[in-house]
Design a protein around this motif. Structure first.
Motif, PDB file in Angstrom:
ATOM      1  N   GLN A  56       0.923  -1.105   0.049  1.00  0.00           N
ATOM      2  CA  GLN A  56       0.247  -0.077  -0.013  1.00  0.00           C
ATOM      3  C   GLN A  56       0.916   1.296   0.022  1.00  0.00           C
ATOM      4  O   GLN A  56       0.412   2.221  -0.426  1.00  0.00           O
ATOM      5  CB  GLN A  56      -0.898  -0.001   1.108  1.00  0.00           C
ATOM      6  N   GLN A  57       2.103   1.098   0.616  1.00  0.00           N
ATOM      7  CA  GLN A  57       3.040   2.370   0.528  1.00  0.00           C
ATOM      8  C   GLN A  57       3.351   2.669  -0.812  1.00  0.00           C
ATOM      9  O   GLN A  57       4.062   1.715  -1.495  1.00  0.00           O
ATOM     10  CB  GLN A  57       4.174   2.096   1.431  1.00  0.00           C
ATOM     11  N   ASN A  58       3.531   4.004  -1.064  1.00  0.00           N
ATOM     12  CA  ASN A  58       3.890   4.403  -2.451  1.00  0.00           C
ATOM     13  C   ASN A  58       5.317   4.454  -2.480  1.00  0.00           C
ATOM     14  O   ASN A  58       6.149   4.782  -1.704  1.00  0.00           O
ATOM     15  CB  ASN A  58       3.272   5.907  -2.594  1.00  0.00           C
ATOM     16  N   ALA A  59       5.923   3.864  -3.491  1.00  0.00           N
ATOM     17  CA  ALA A  59       7.334   3.922  -3.686  1.00  0.00           C
ATOM     18  C   ALA A  59       7.721   5.429  -3.957  1.00  0.00           C
ATOM     19  O   ALA A  59       7.234   6.232  -4.455  1.00  0.00           O
ATOM     20  CB  ALA A  59       7.581   2.988  -4.937  1.00  0.00           C
ATOM     21  N   THR A  60       8.980   5.660  -3.768  1.00  0.00           N
ATOM     22  CA  THR A  60       9.799   6.547  -3.417  1.00  0.00           C
ATOM     23  C   THR A  60      11.223   6.477  -4.045  1.00  0.00           C
ATOM     24  O   THR A  60      11.887   5.486  -3.466  1.00  0.00           O
ATOM     25  CB  THR A  60       9.700   7.604  -2.130  1.00  0.00           C
ATOM     26  N   GLU A  61      11.826   7.215  -4.967  1.00  0.00           N
ATOM     27  CA  GLU A  61      13.308   7.161  -5.275  1.00  0.00           C
ATOM     28  C   GLU A  61      13.718   8.509  -5.497  1.00  0.00           C
ATOM     29  O   GLU A  61      13.646   9.158  -6.556  1.00  0.00           O
ATOM     30  CB  GLU A  61      13.451   6.297  -6.566  1.00  0.00           C
ATOM     31  N   ASN A  62      14.312   9.177  -4.454  1.00  0.00           N
ATOM     32  CA  ASN A  62      14.964  10.656  -4.463  1.00  0.00           C
ATOM     33  C   ASN A  62      13.679  11.408  -4.725  1.00  0.00           C
ATOM     34  O   ASN A  62      12.533  11.741  -4.170  1.00  0.00           O
ATOM     35  CB  ASN A  62      16.106  10.575  -5.391  1.00  0.00           C
ATOM     36  N   ARG A  63      13.884  12.142  -6.178  1.00  0.00           N
ATOM     37  CA  ARG A  63      12.978  13.147  -6.378  1.00  0.00           C
ATOM     38  C   ARG A  63      11.575  12.551  -7.052  1.00  0.00           C
ATOM     39  O   ARG A  63      10.678  13.220  -7.484  1.00  0.00           O
ATOM     40  CB  ARG A  63      13.415  14.261  -7.499  1.00  0.00           C
ATOM     41  N   PHE A  64      11.620  11.325  -7.290  1.00  0.00           N
ATOM     42  CA  PHE A  64      10.455  10.567  -8.016  1.00  0.00           C
ATOM     43  C   PHE A  64       9.762   9.805  -6.966  1.00  0.00           C
ATOM     44  O   PHE A  64      10.472   9.098  -5.954  1.00  0.00           O
ATOM     45  CB  PHE A  64      10.975   9.601  -8.861  1.00  0.00           C
ATOM     46  N   SER A  65       8.596   9.904  -7.094  1.00  0.00           N
ATOM     47  CA  SER A  65       7.407   9.011  -6.269  1.00  0.00           C
ATOM     48  C   SER A  65       6.460   8.585  -7.128  1.00  0.00           C
ATOM     49  O   SER A  65       6.101   9.445  -7.939  1.00  0.00           O
ATOM     50  CB  SER A  65       7.199   9.915  -4.988  1.00  0.00           C
ATOM     51  N   VAL A  66       5.584   7.974  -6.405  1.00  0.00           N
ATOM     52  CA  VAL A  66       4.369   7.453  -7.340  1.00  0.00           C
ATOM     53  C   VAL A  66       3.043   7.556  -6.405  1.00  0.00           C
ATOM     54  O   VAL A  66       3.376   7.488  -5.065  1.00  0.00           O
ATOM     55  CB  VAL A  66       4.537   5.836  -7.780  1.00  0.00           C
ATOM     56  N   ASN A  67       1.907   7.591  -7.078  1.00  0.00           N
ATOM     57  CA  ASN A  67       0.907   7.622  -6.318  1.00  0.00           C
ATOM     58  C   ASN A  67       0.026   6.456  -6.868  1.00  0.00           C
ATOM     59  O   ASN A  67      -0.509   6.354  -8.120  1.00  0.00           O
ATOM     60  CB  ASN A  67       0.081   8.880  -6.533  1.00  0.00           C
ATOM     61  N   PHE A  68      -0.078   5.481  -6.018  1.00  0.00           N
ATOM     62  CA  PHE A  68      -0.570   4.102  -6.377  1.00  0.00           C
ATOM     63  C   PHE A  68      -1.977   3.821  -5.963  1.00  0.00           C
ATOM     64  O   PHE A  68      -2.067   3.926  -4.722  1.00  0.00           O
ATOM     65  CB  PHE A  68       0.341   2.828  -6.098  1.00  0.00           C
ATOM     66  N   GLN A  69      -2.989   3.794  -6.698  1.00  0.00           N
ATOM     67  CA  GLN A  69      -4.377   3.620  -5.994  1.00  0.00           C
ATOM     68  C   GLN A  69      -4.897   2.345  -6.822  1.00  0.00           C
ATOM     69  O   GLN A  69      -5.358   2.217  -8.333  1.00  0.00           O
ATOM     70  CB  GLN A  69      -5.293   4.970  -6.850  1.00  0.00           C
ATOM     71  N   LYS A  70      -4.750   1.033  -6.086  1.00  0.00           N
ATOM     72  CA  LYS A  70      -4.953  -0.197  -6.619  1.00  0.00           C
ATOM     73  C   LYS A  70      -6.611  -0.202  -7.036  1.00  0.00           C
ATOM     74  O   LYS A  70      -6.816  -0.883  -8.082  1.00  0.00           O
ATOM     75  CB  LYS A  70      -4.724  -1.098  -5.758  1.00  0.00           C
ATOM     76  N   ALA A  71      -7.341   0.327  -6.403  1.00  0.00           N
ATOM     77  CA  ALA A  71      -8.853   0.053  -6.440  1.00  0.00           C
ATOM     78  C   ALA A  71      -9.032   0.835  -7.983  1.00  0.00           C
ATOM     79  O   ALA A  71      -9.793   0.589  -8.756  1.00  0.00           O
ATOM     80  CB  ALA A  71      -9.772   0.686  -5.473  1.00  0.00           C
TER      81      ALA A  71
END
Lengths: 115, 113
Positions: A56-71
């Motif tokens: 459920q936790q959104n991945a982050t790599e330095n200045r890049f991040s995601v907003n993952f909404q599975k539903a």
């Protein structure tokens, strides 16, 4: 087959600002991974970030991040503090378990960074 | 650390000619893929392989053939080249397992005239 949709063919951002690239996908699977790849003018495909469907936790790599909404089957990429070197084509990708571990790619978003 | 190596980087073919795009990887990946990239169309899967001796068609296999005699090599053969095969071709490889990303070669820009 799974489909991946990137509805923004082109985006632009001012240097040092934040931009969000959209990606949606269609699947009936519960186990899969999602990826964002960057393709600069050199053509080389570079992995930016990955997300596991079970997390459920959104991945982050330095200045890049995601907003993952599975539903909602949504997987957007946020680039913070944009730099000139971020200018590239960005592809969203889905990796299937059921179909031989294929990768399915969106059509890409071309990002321009304005100095 | 070579990764995935594709040759050639550029090629111009005449209609009806044949050629082989070479791809080799040194990471002992069991999965290998061939994609073509056309403007505004993303990457389309041509063929893939889950191991030596095993290949399968992807979304756009017509006009192409592949073989996988070793873990390392996965050549793509174009027979009777047509203008519709003008594209950028990418070879990629990956480990088994959904969390593993694909590693890509640098691509081959092919023009059929």
């Amino acid at each position: 087959a799974q489909t991946v949709t990137q509805s923004q063919p082109e985006m632009s951002v001012q240097e040092a600002e934040t931009v969000t690239l959209s990606c949606t996908y269609d699947t009936s699977e519960s186990d899969y991974y999602l990826f964002w790849y960057k393709q600069p003018p050199s053509r080389q495909m570079i992995l930016v970030i990955r997300q596991e469907a079970y997390k459920q936790q959104n991945a982050t790599e330095n200045r890049f991040s995601v907003n993952f909404q599975k539903a909602a089957k949504s997987f957007s990429l946020k680039i913070s503090d944009s730099q000139l070197g971020d200018a590239a084509m960005y592809f969203c990708a889905y990796r299937s378990v059921s179909t031989g571990n294929q990768f399915y790619f969106g059509t890409g978003t071309s990002l321009t960074v304005i100095p | 650390n070579a990764g995935v190596t594709q040759t050639p980087k550029f090629r111009i073919l005449k209609i009806g000619q044949s050629m082989t795009l070479q791809c080799t990887q040194d990471m002992n990946h069991n999965y290998m893929y061939w994609y073509r990239q056309d403007p505004g169309m993303g990457l389309k899967l041509i063929y893939y392989s889950v191991g030596a001796g095993i290949t399968d068609k992807g979304e756009v296999p017509n006009g192409y053939n592949v073989s996988r005699s070793t873990t390392e090599d996965f050549p793509l053969r174009l027979e009777l080249a047509a203008p519709s095969q003008t594209s950028v071709y990418f070879c990629a490889s990956s480990y088994f397992g959904t969390g593993r990303e694909a590693f890509f070669g640098q691509g081959t820009r092919l023009t059929v005239v």
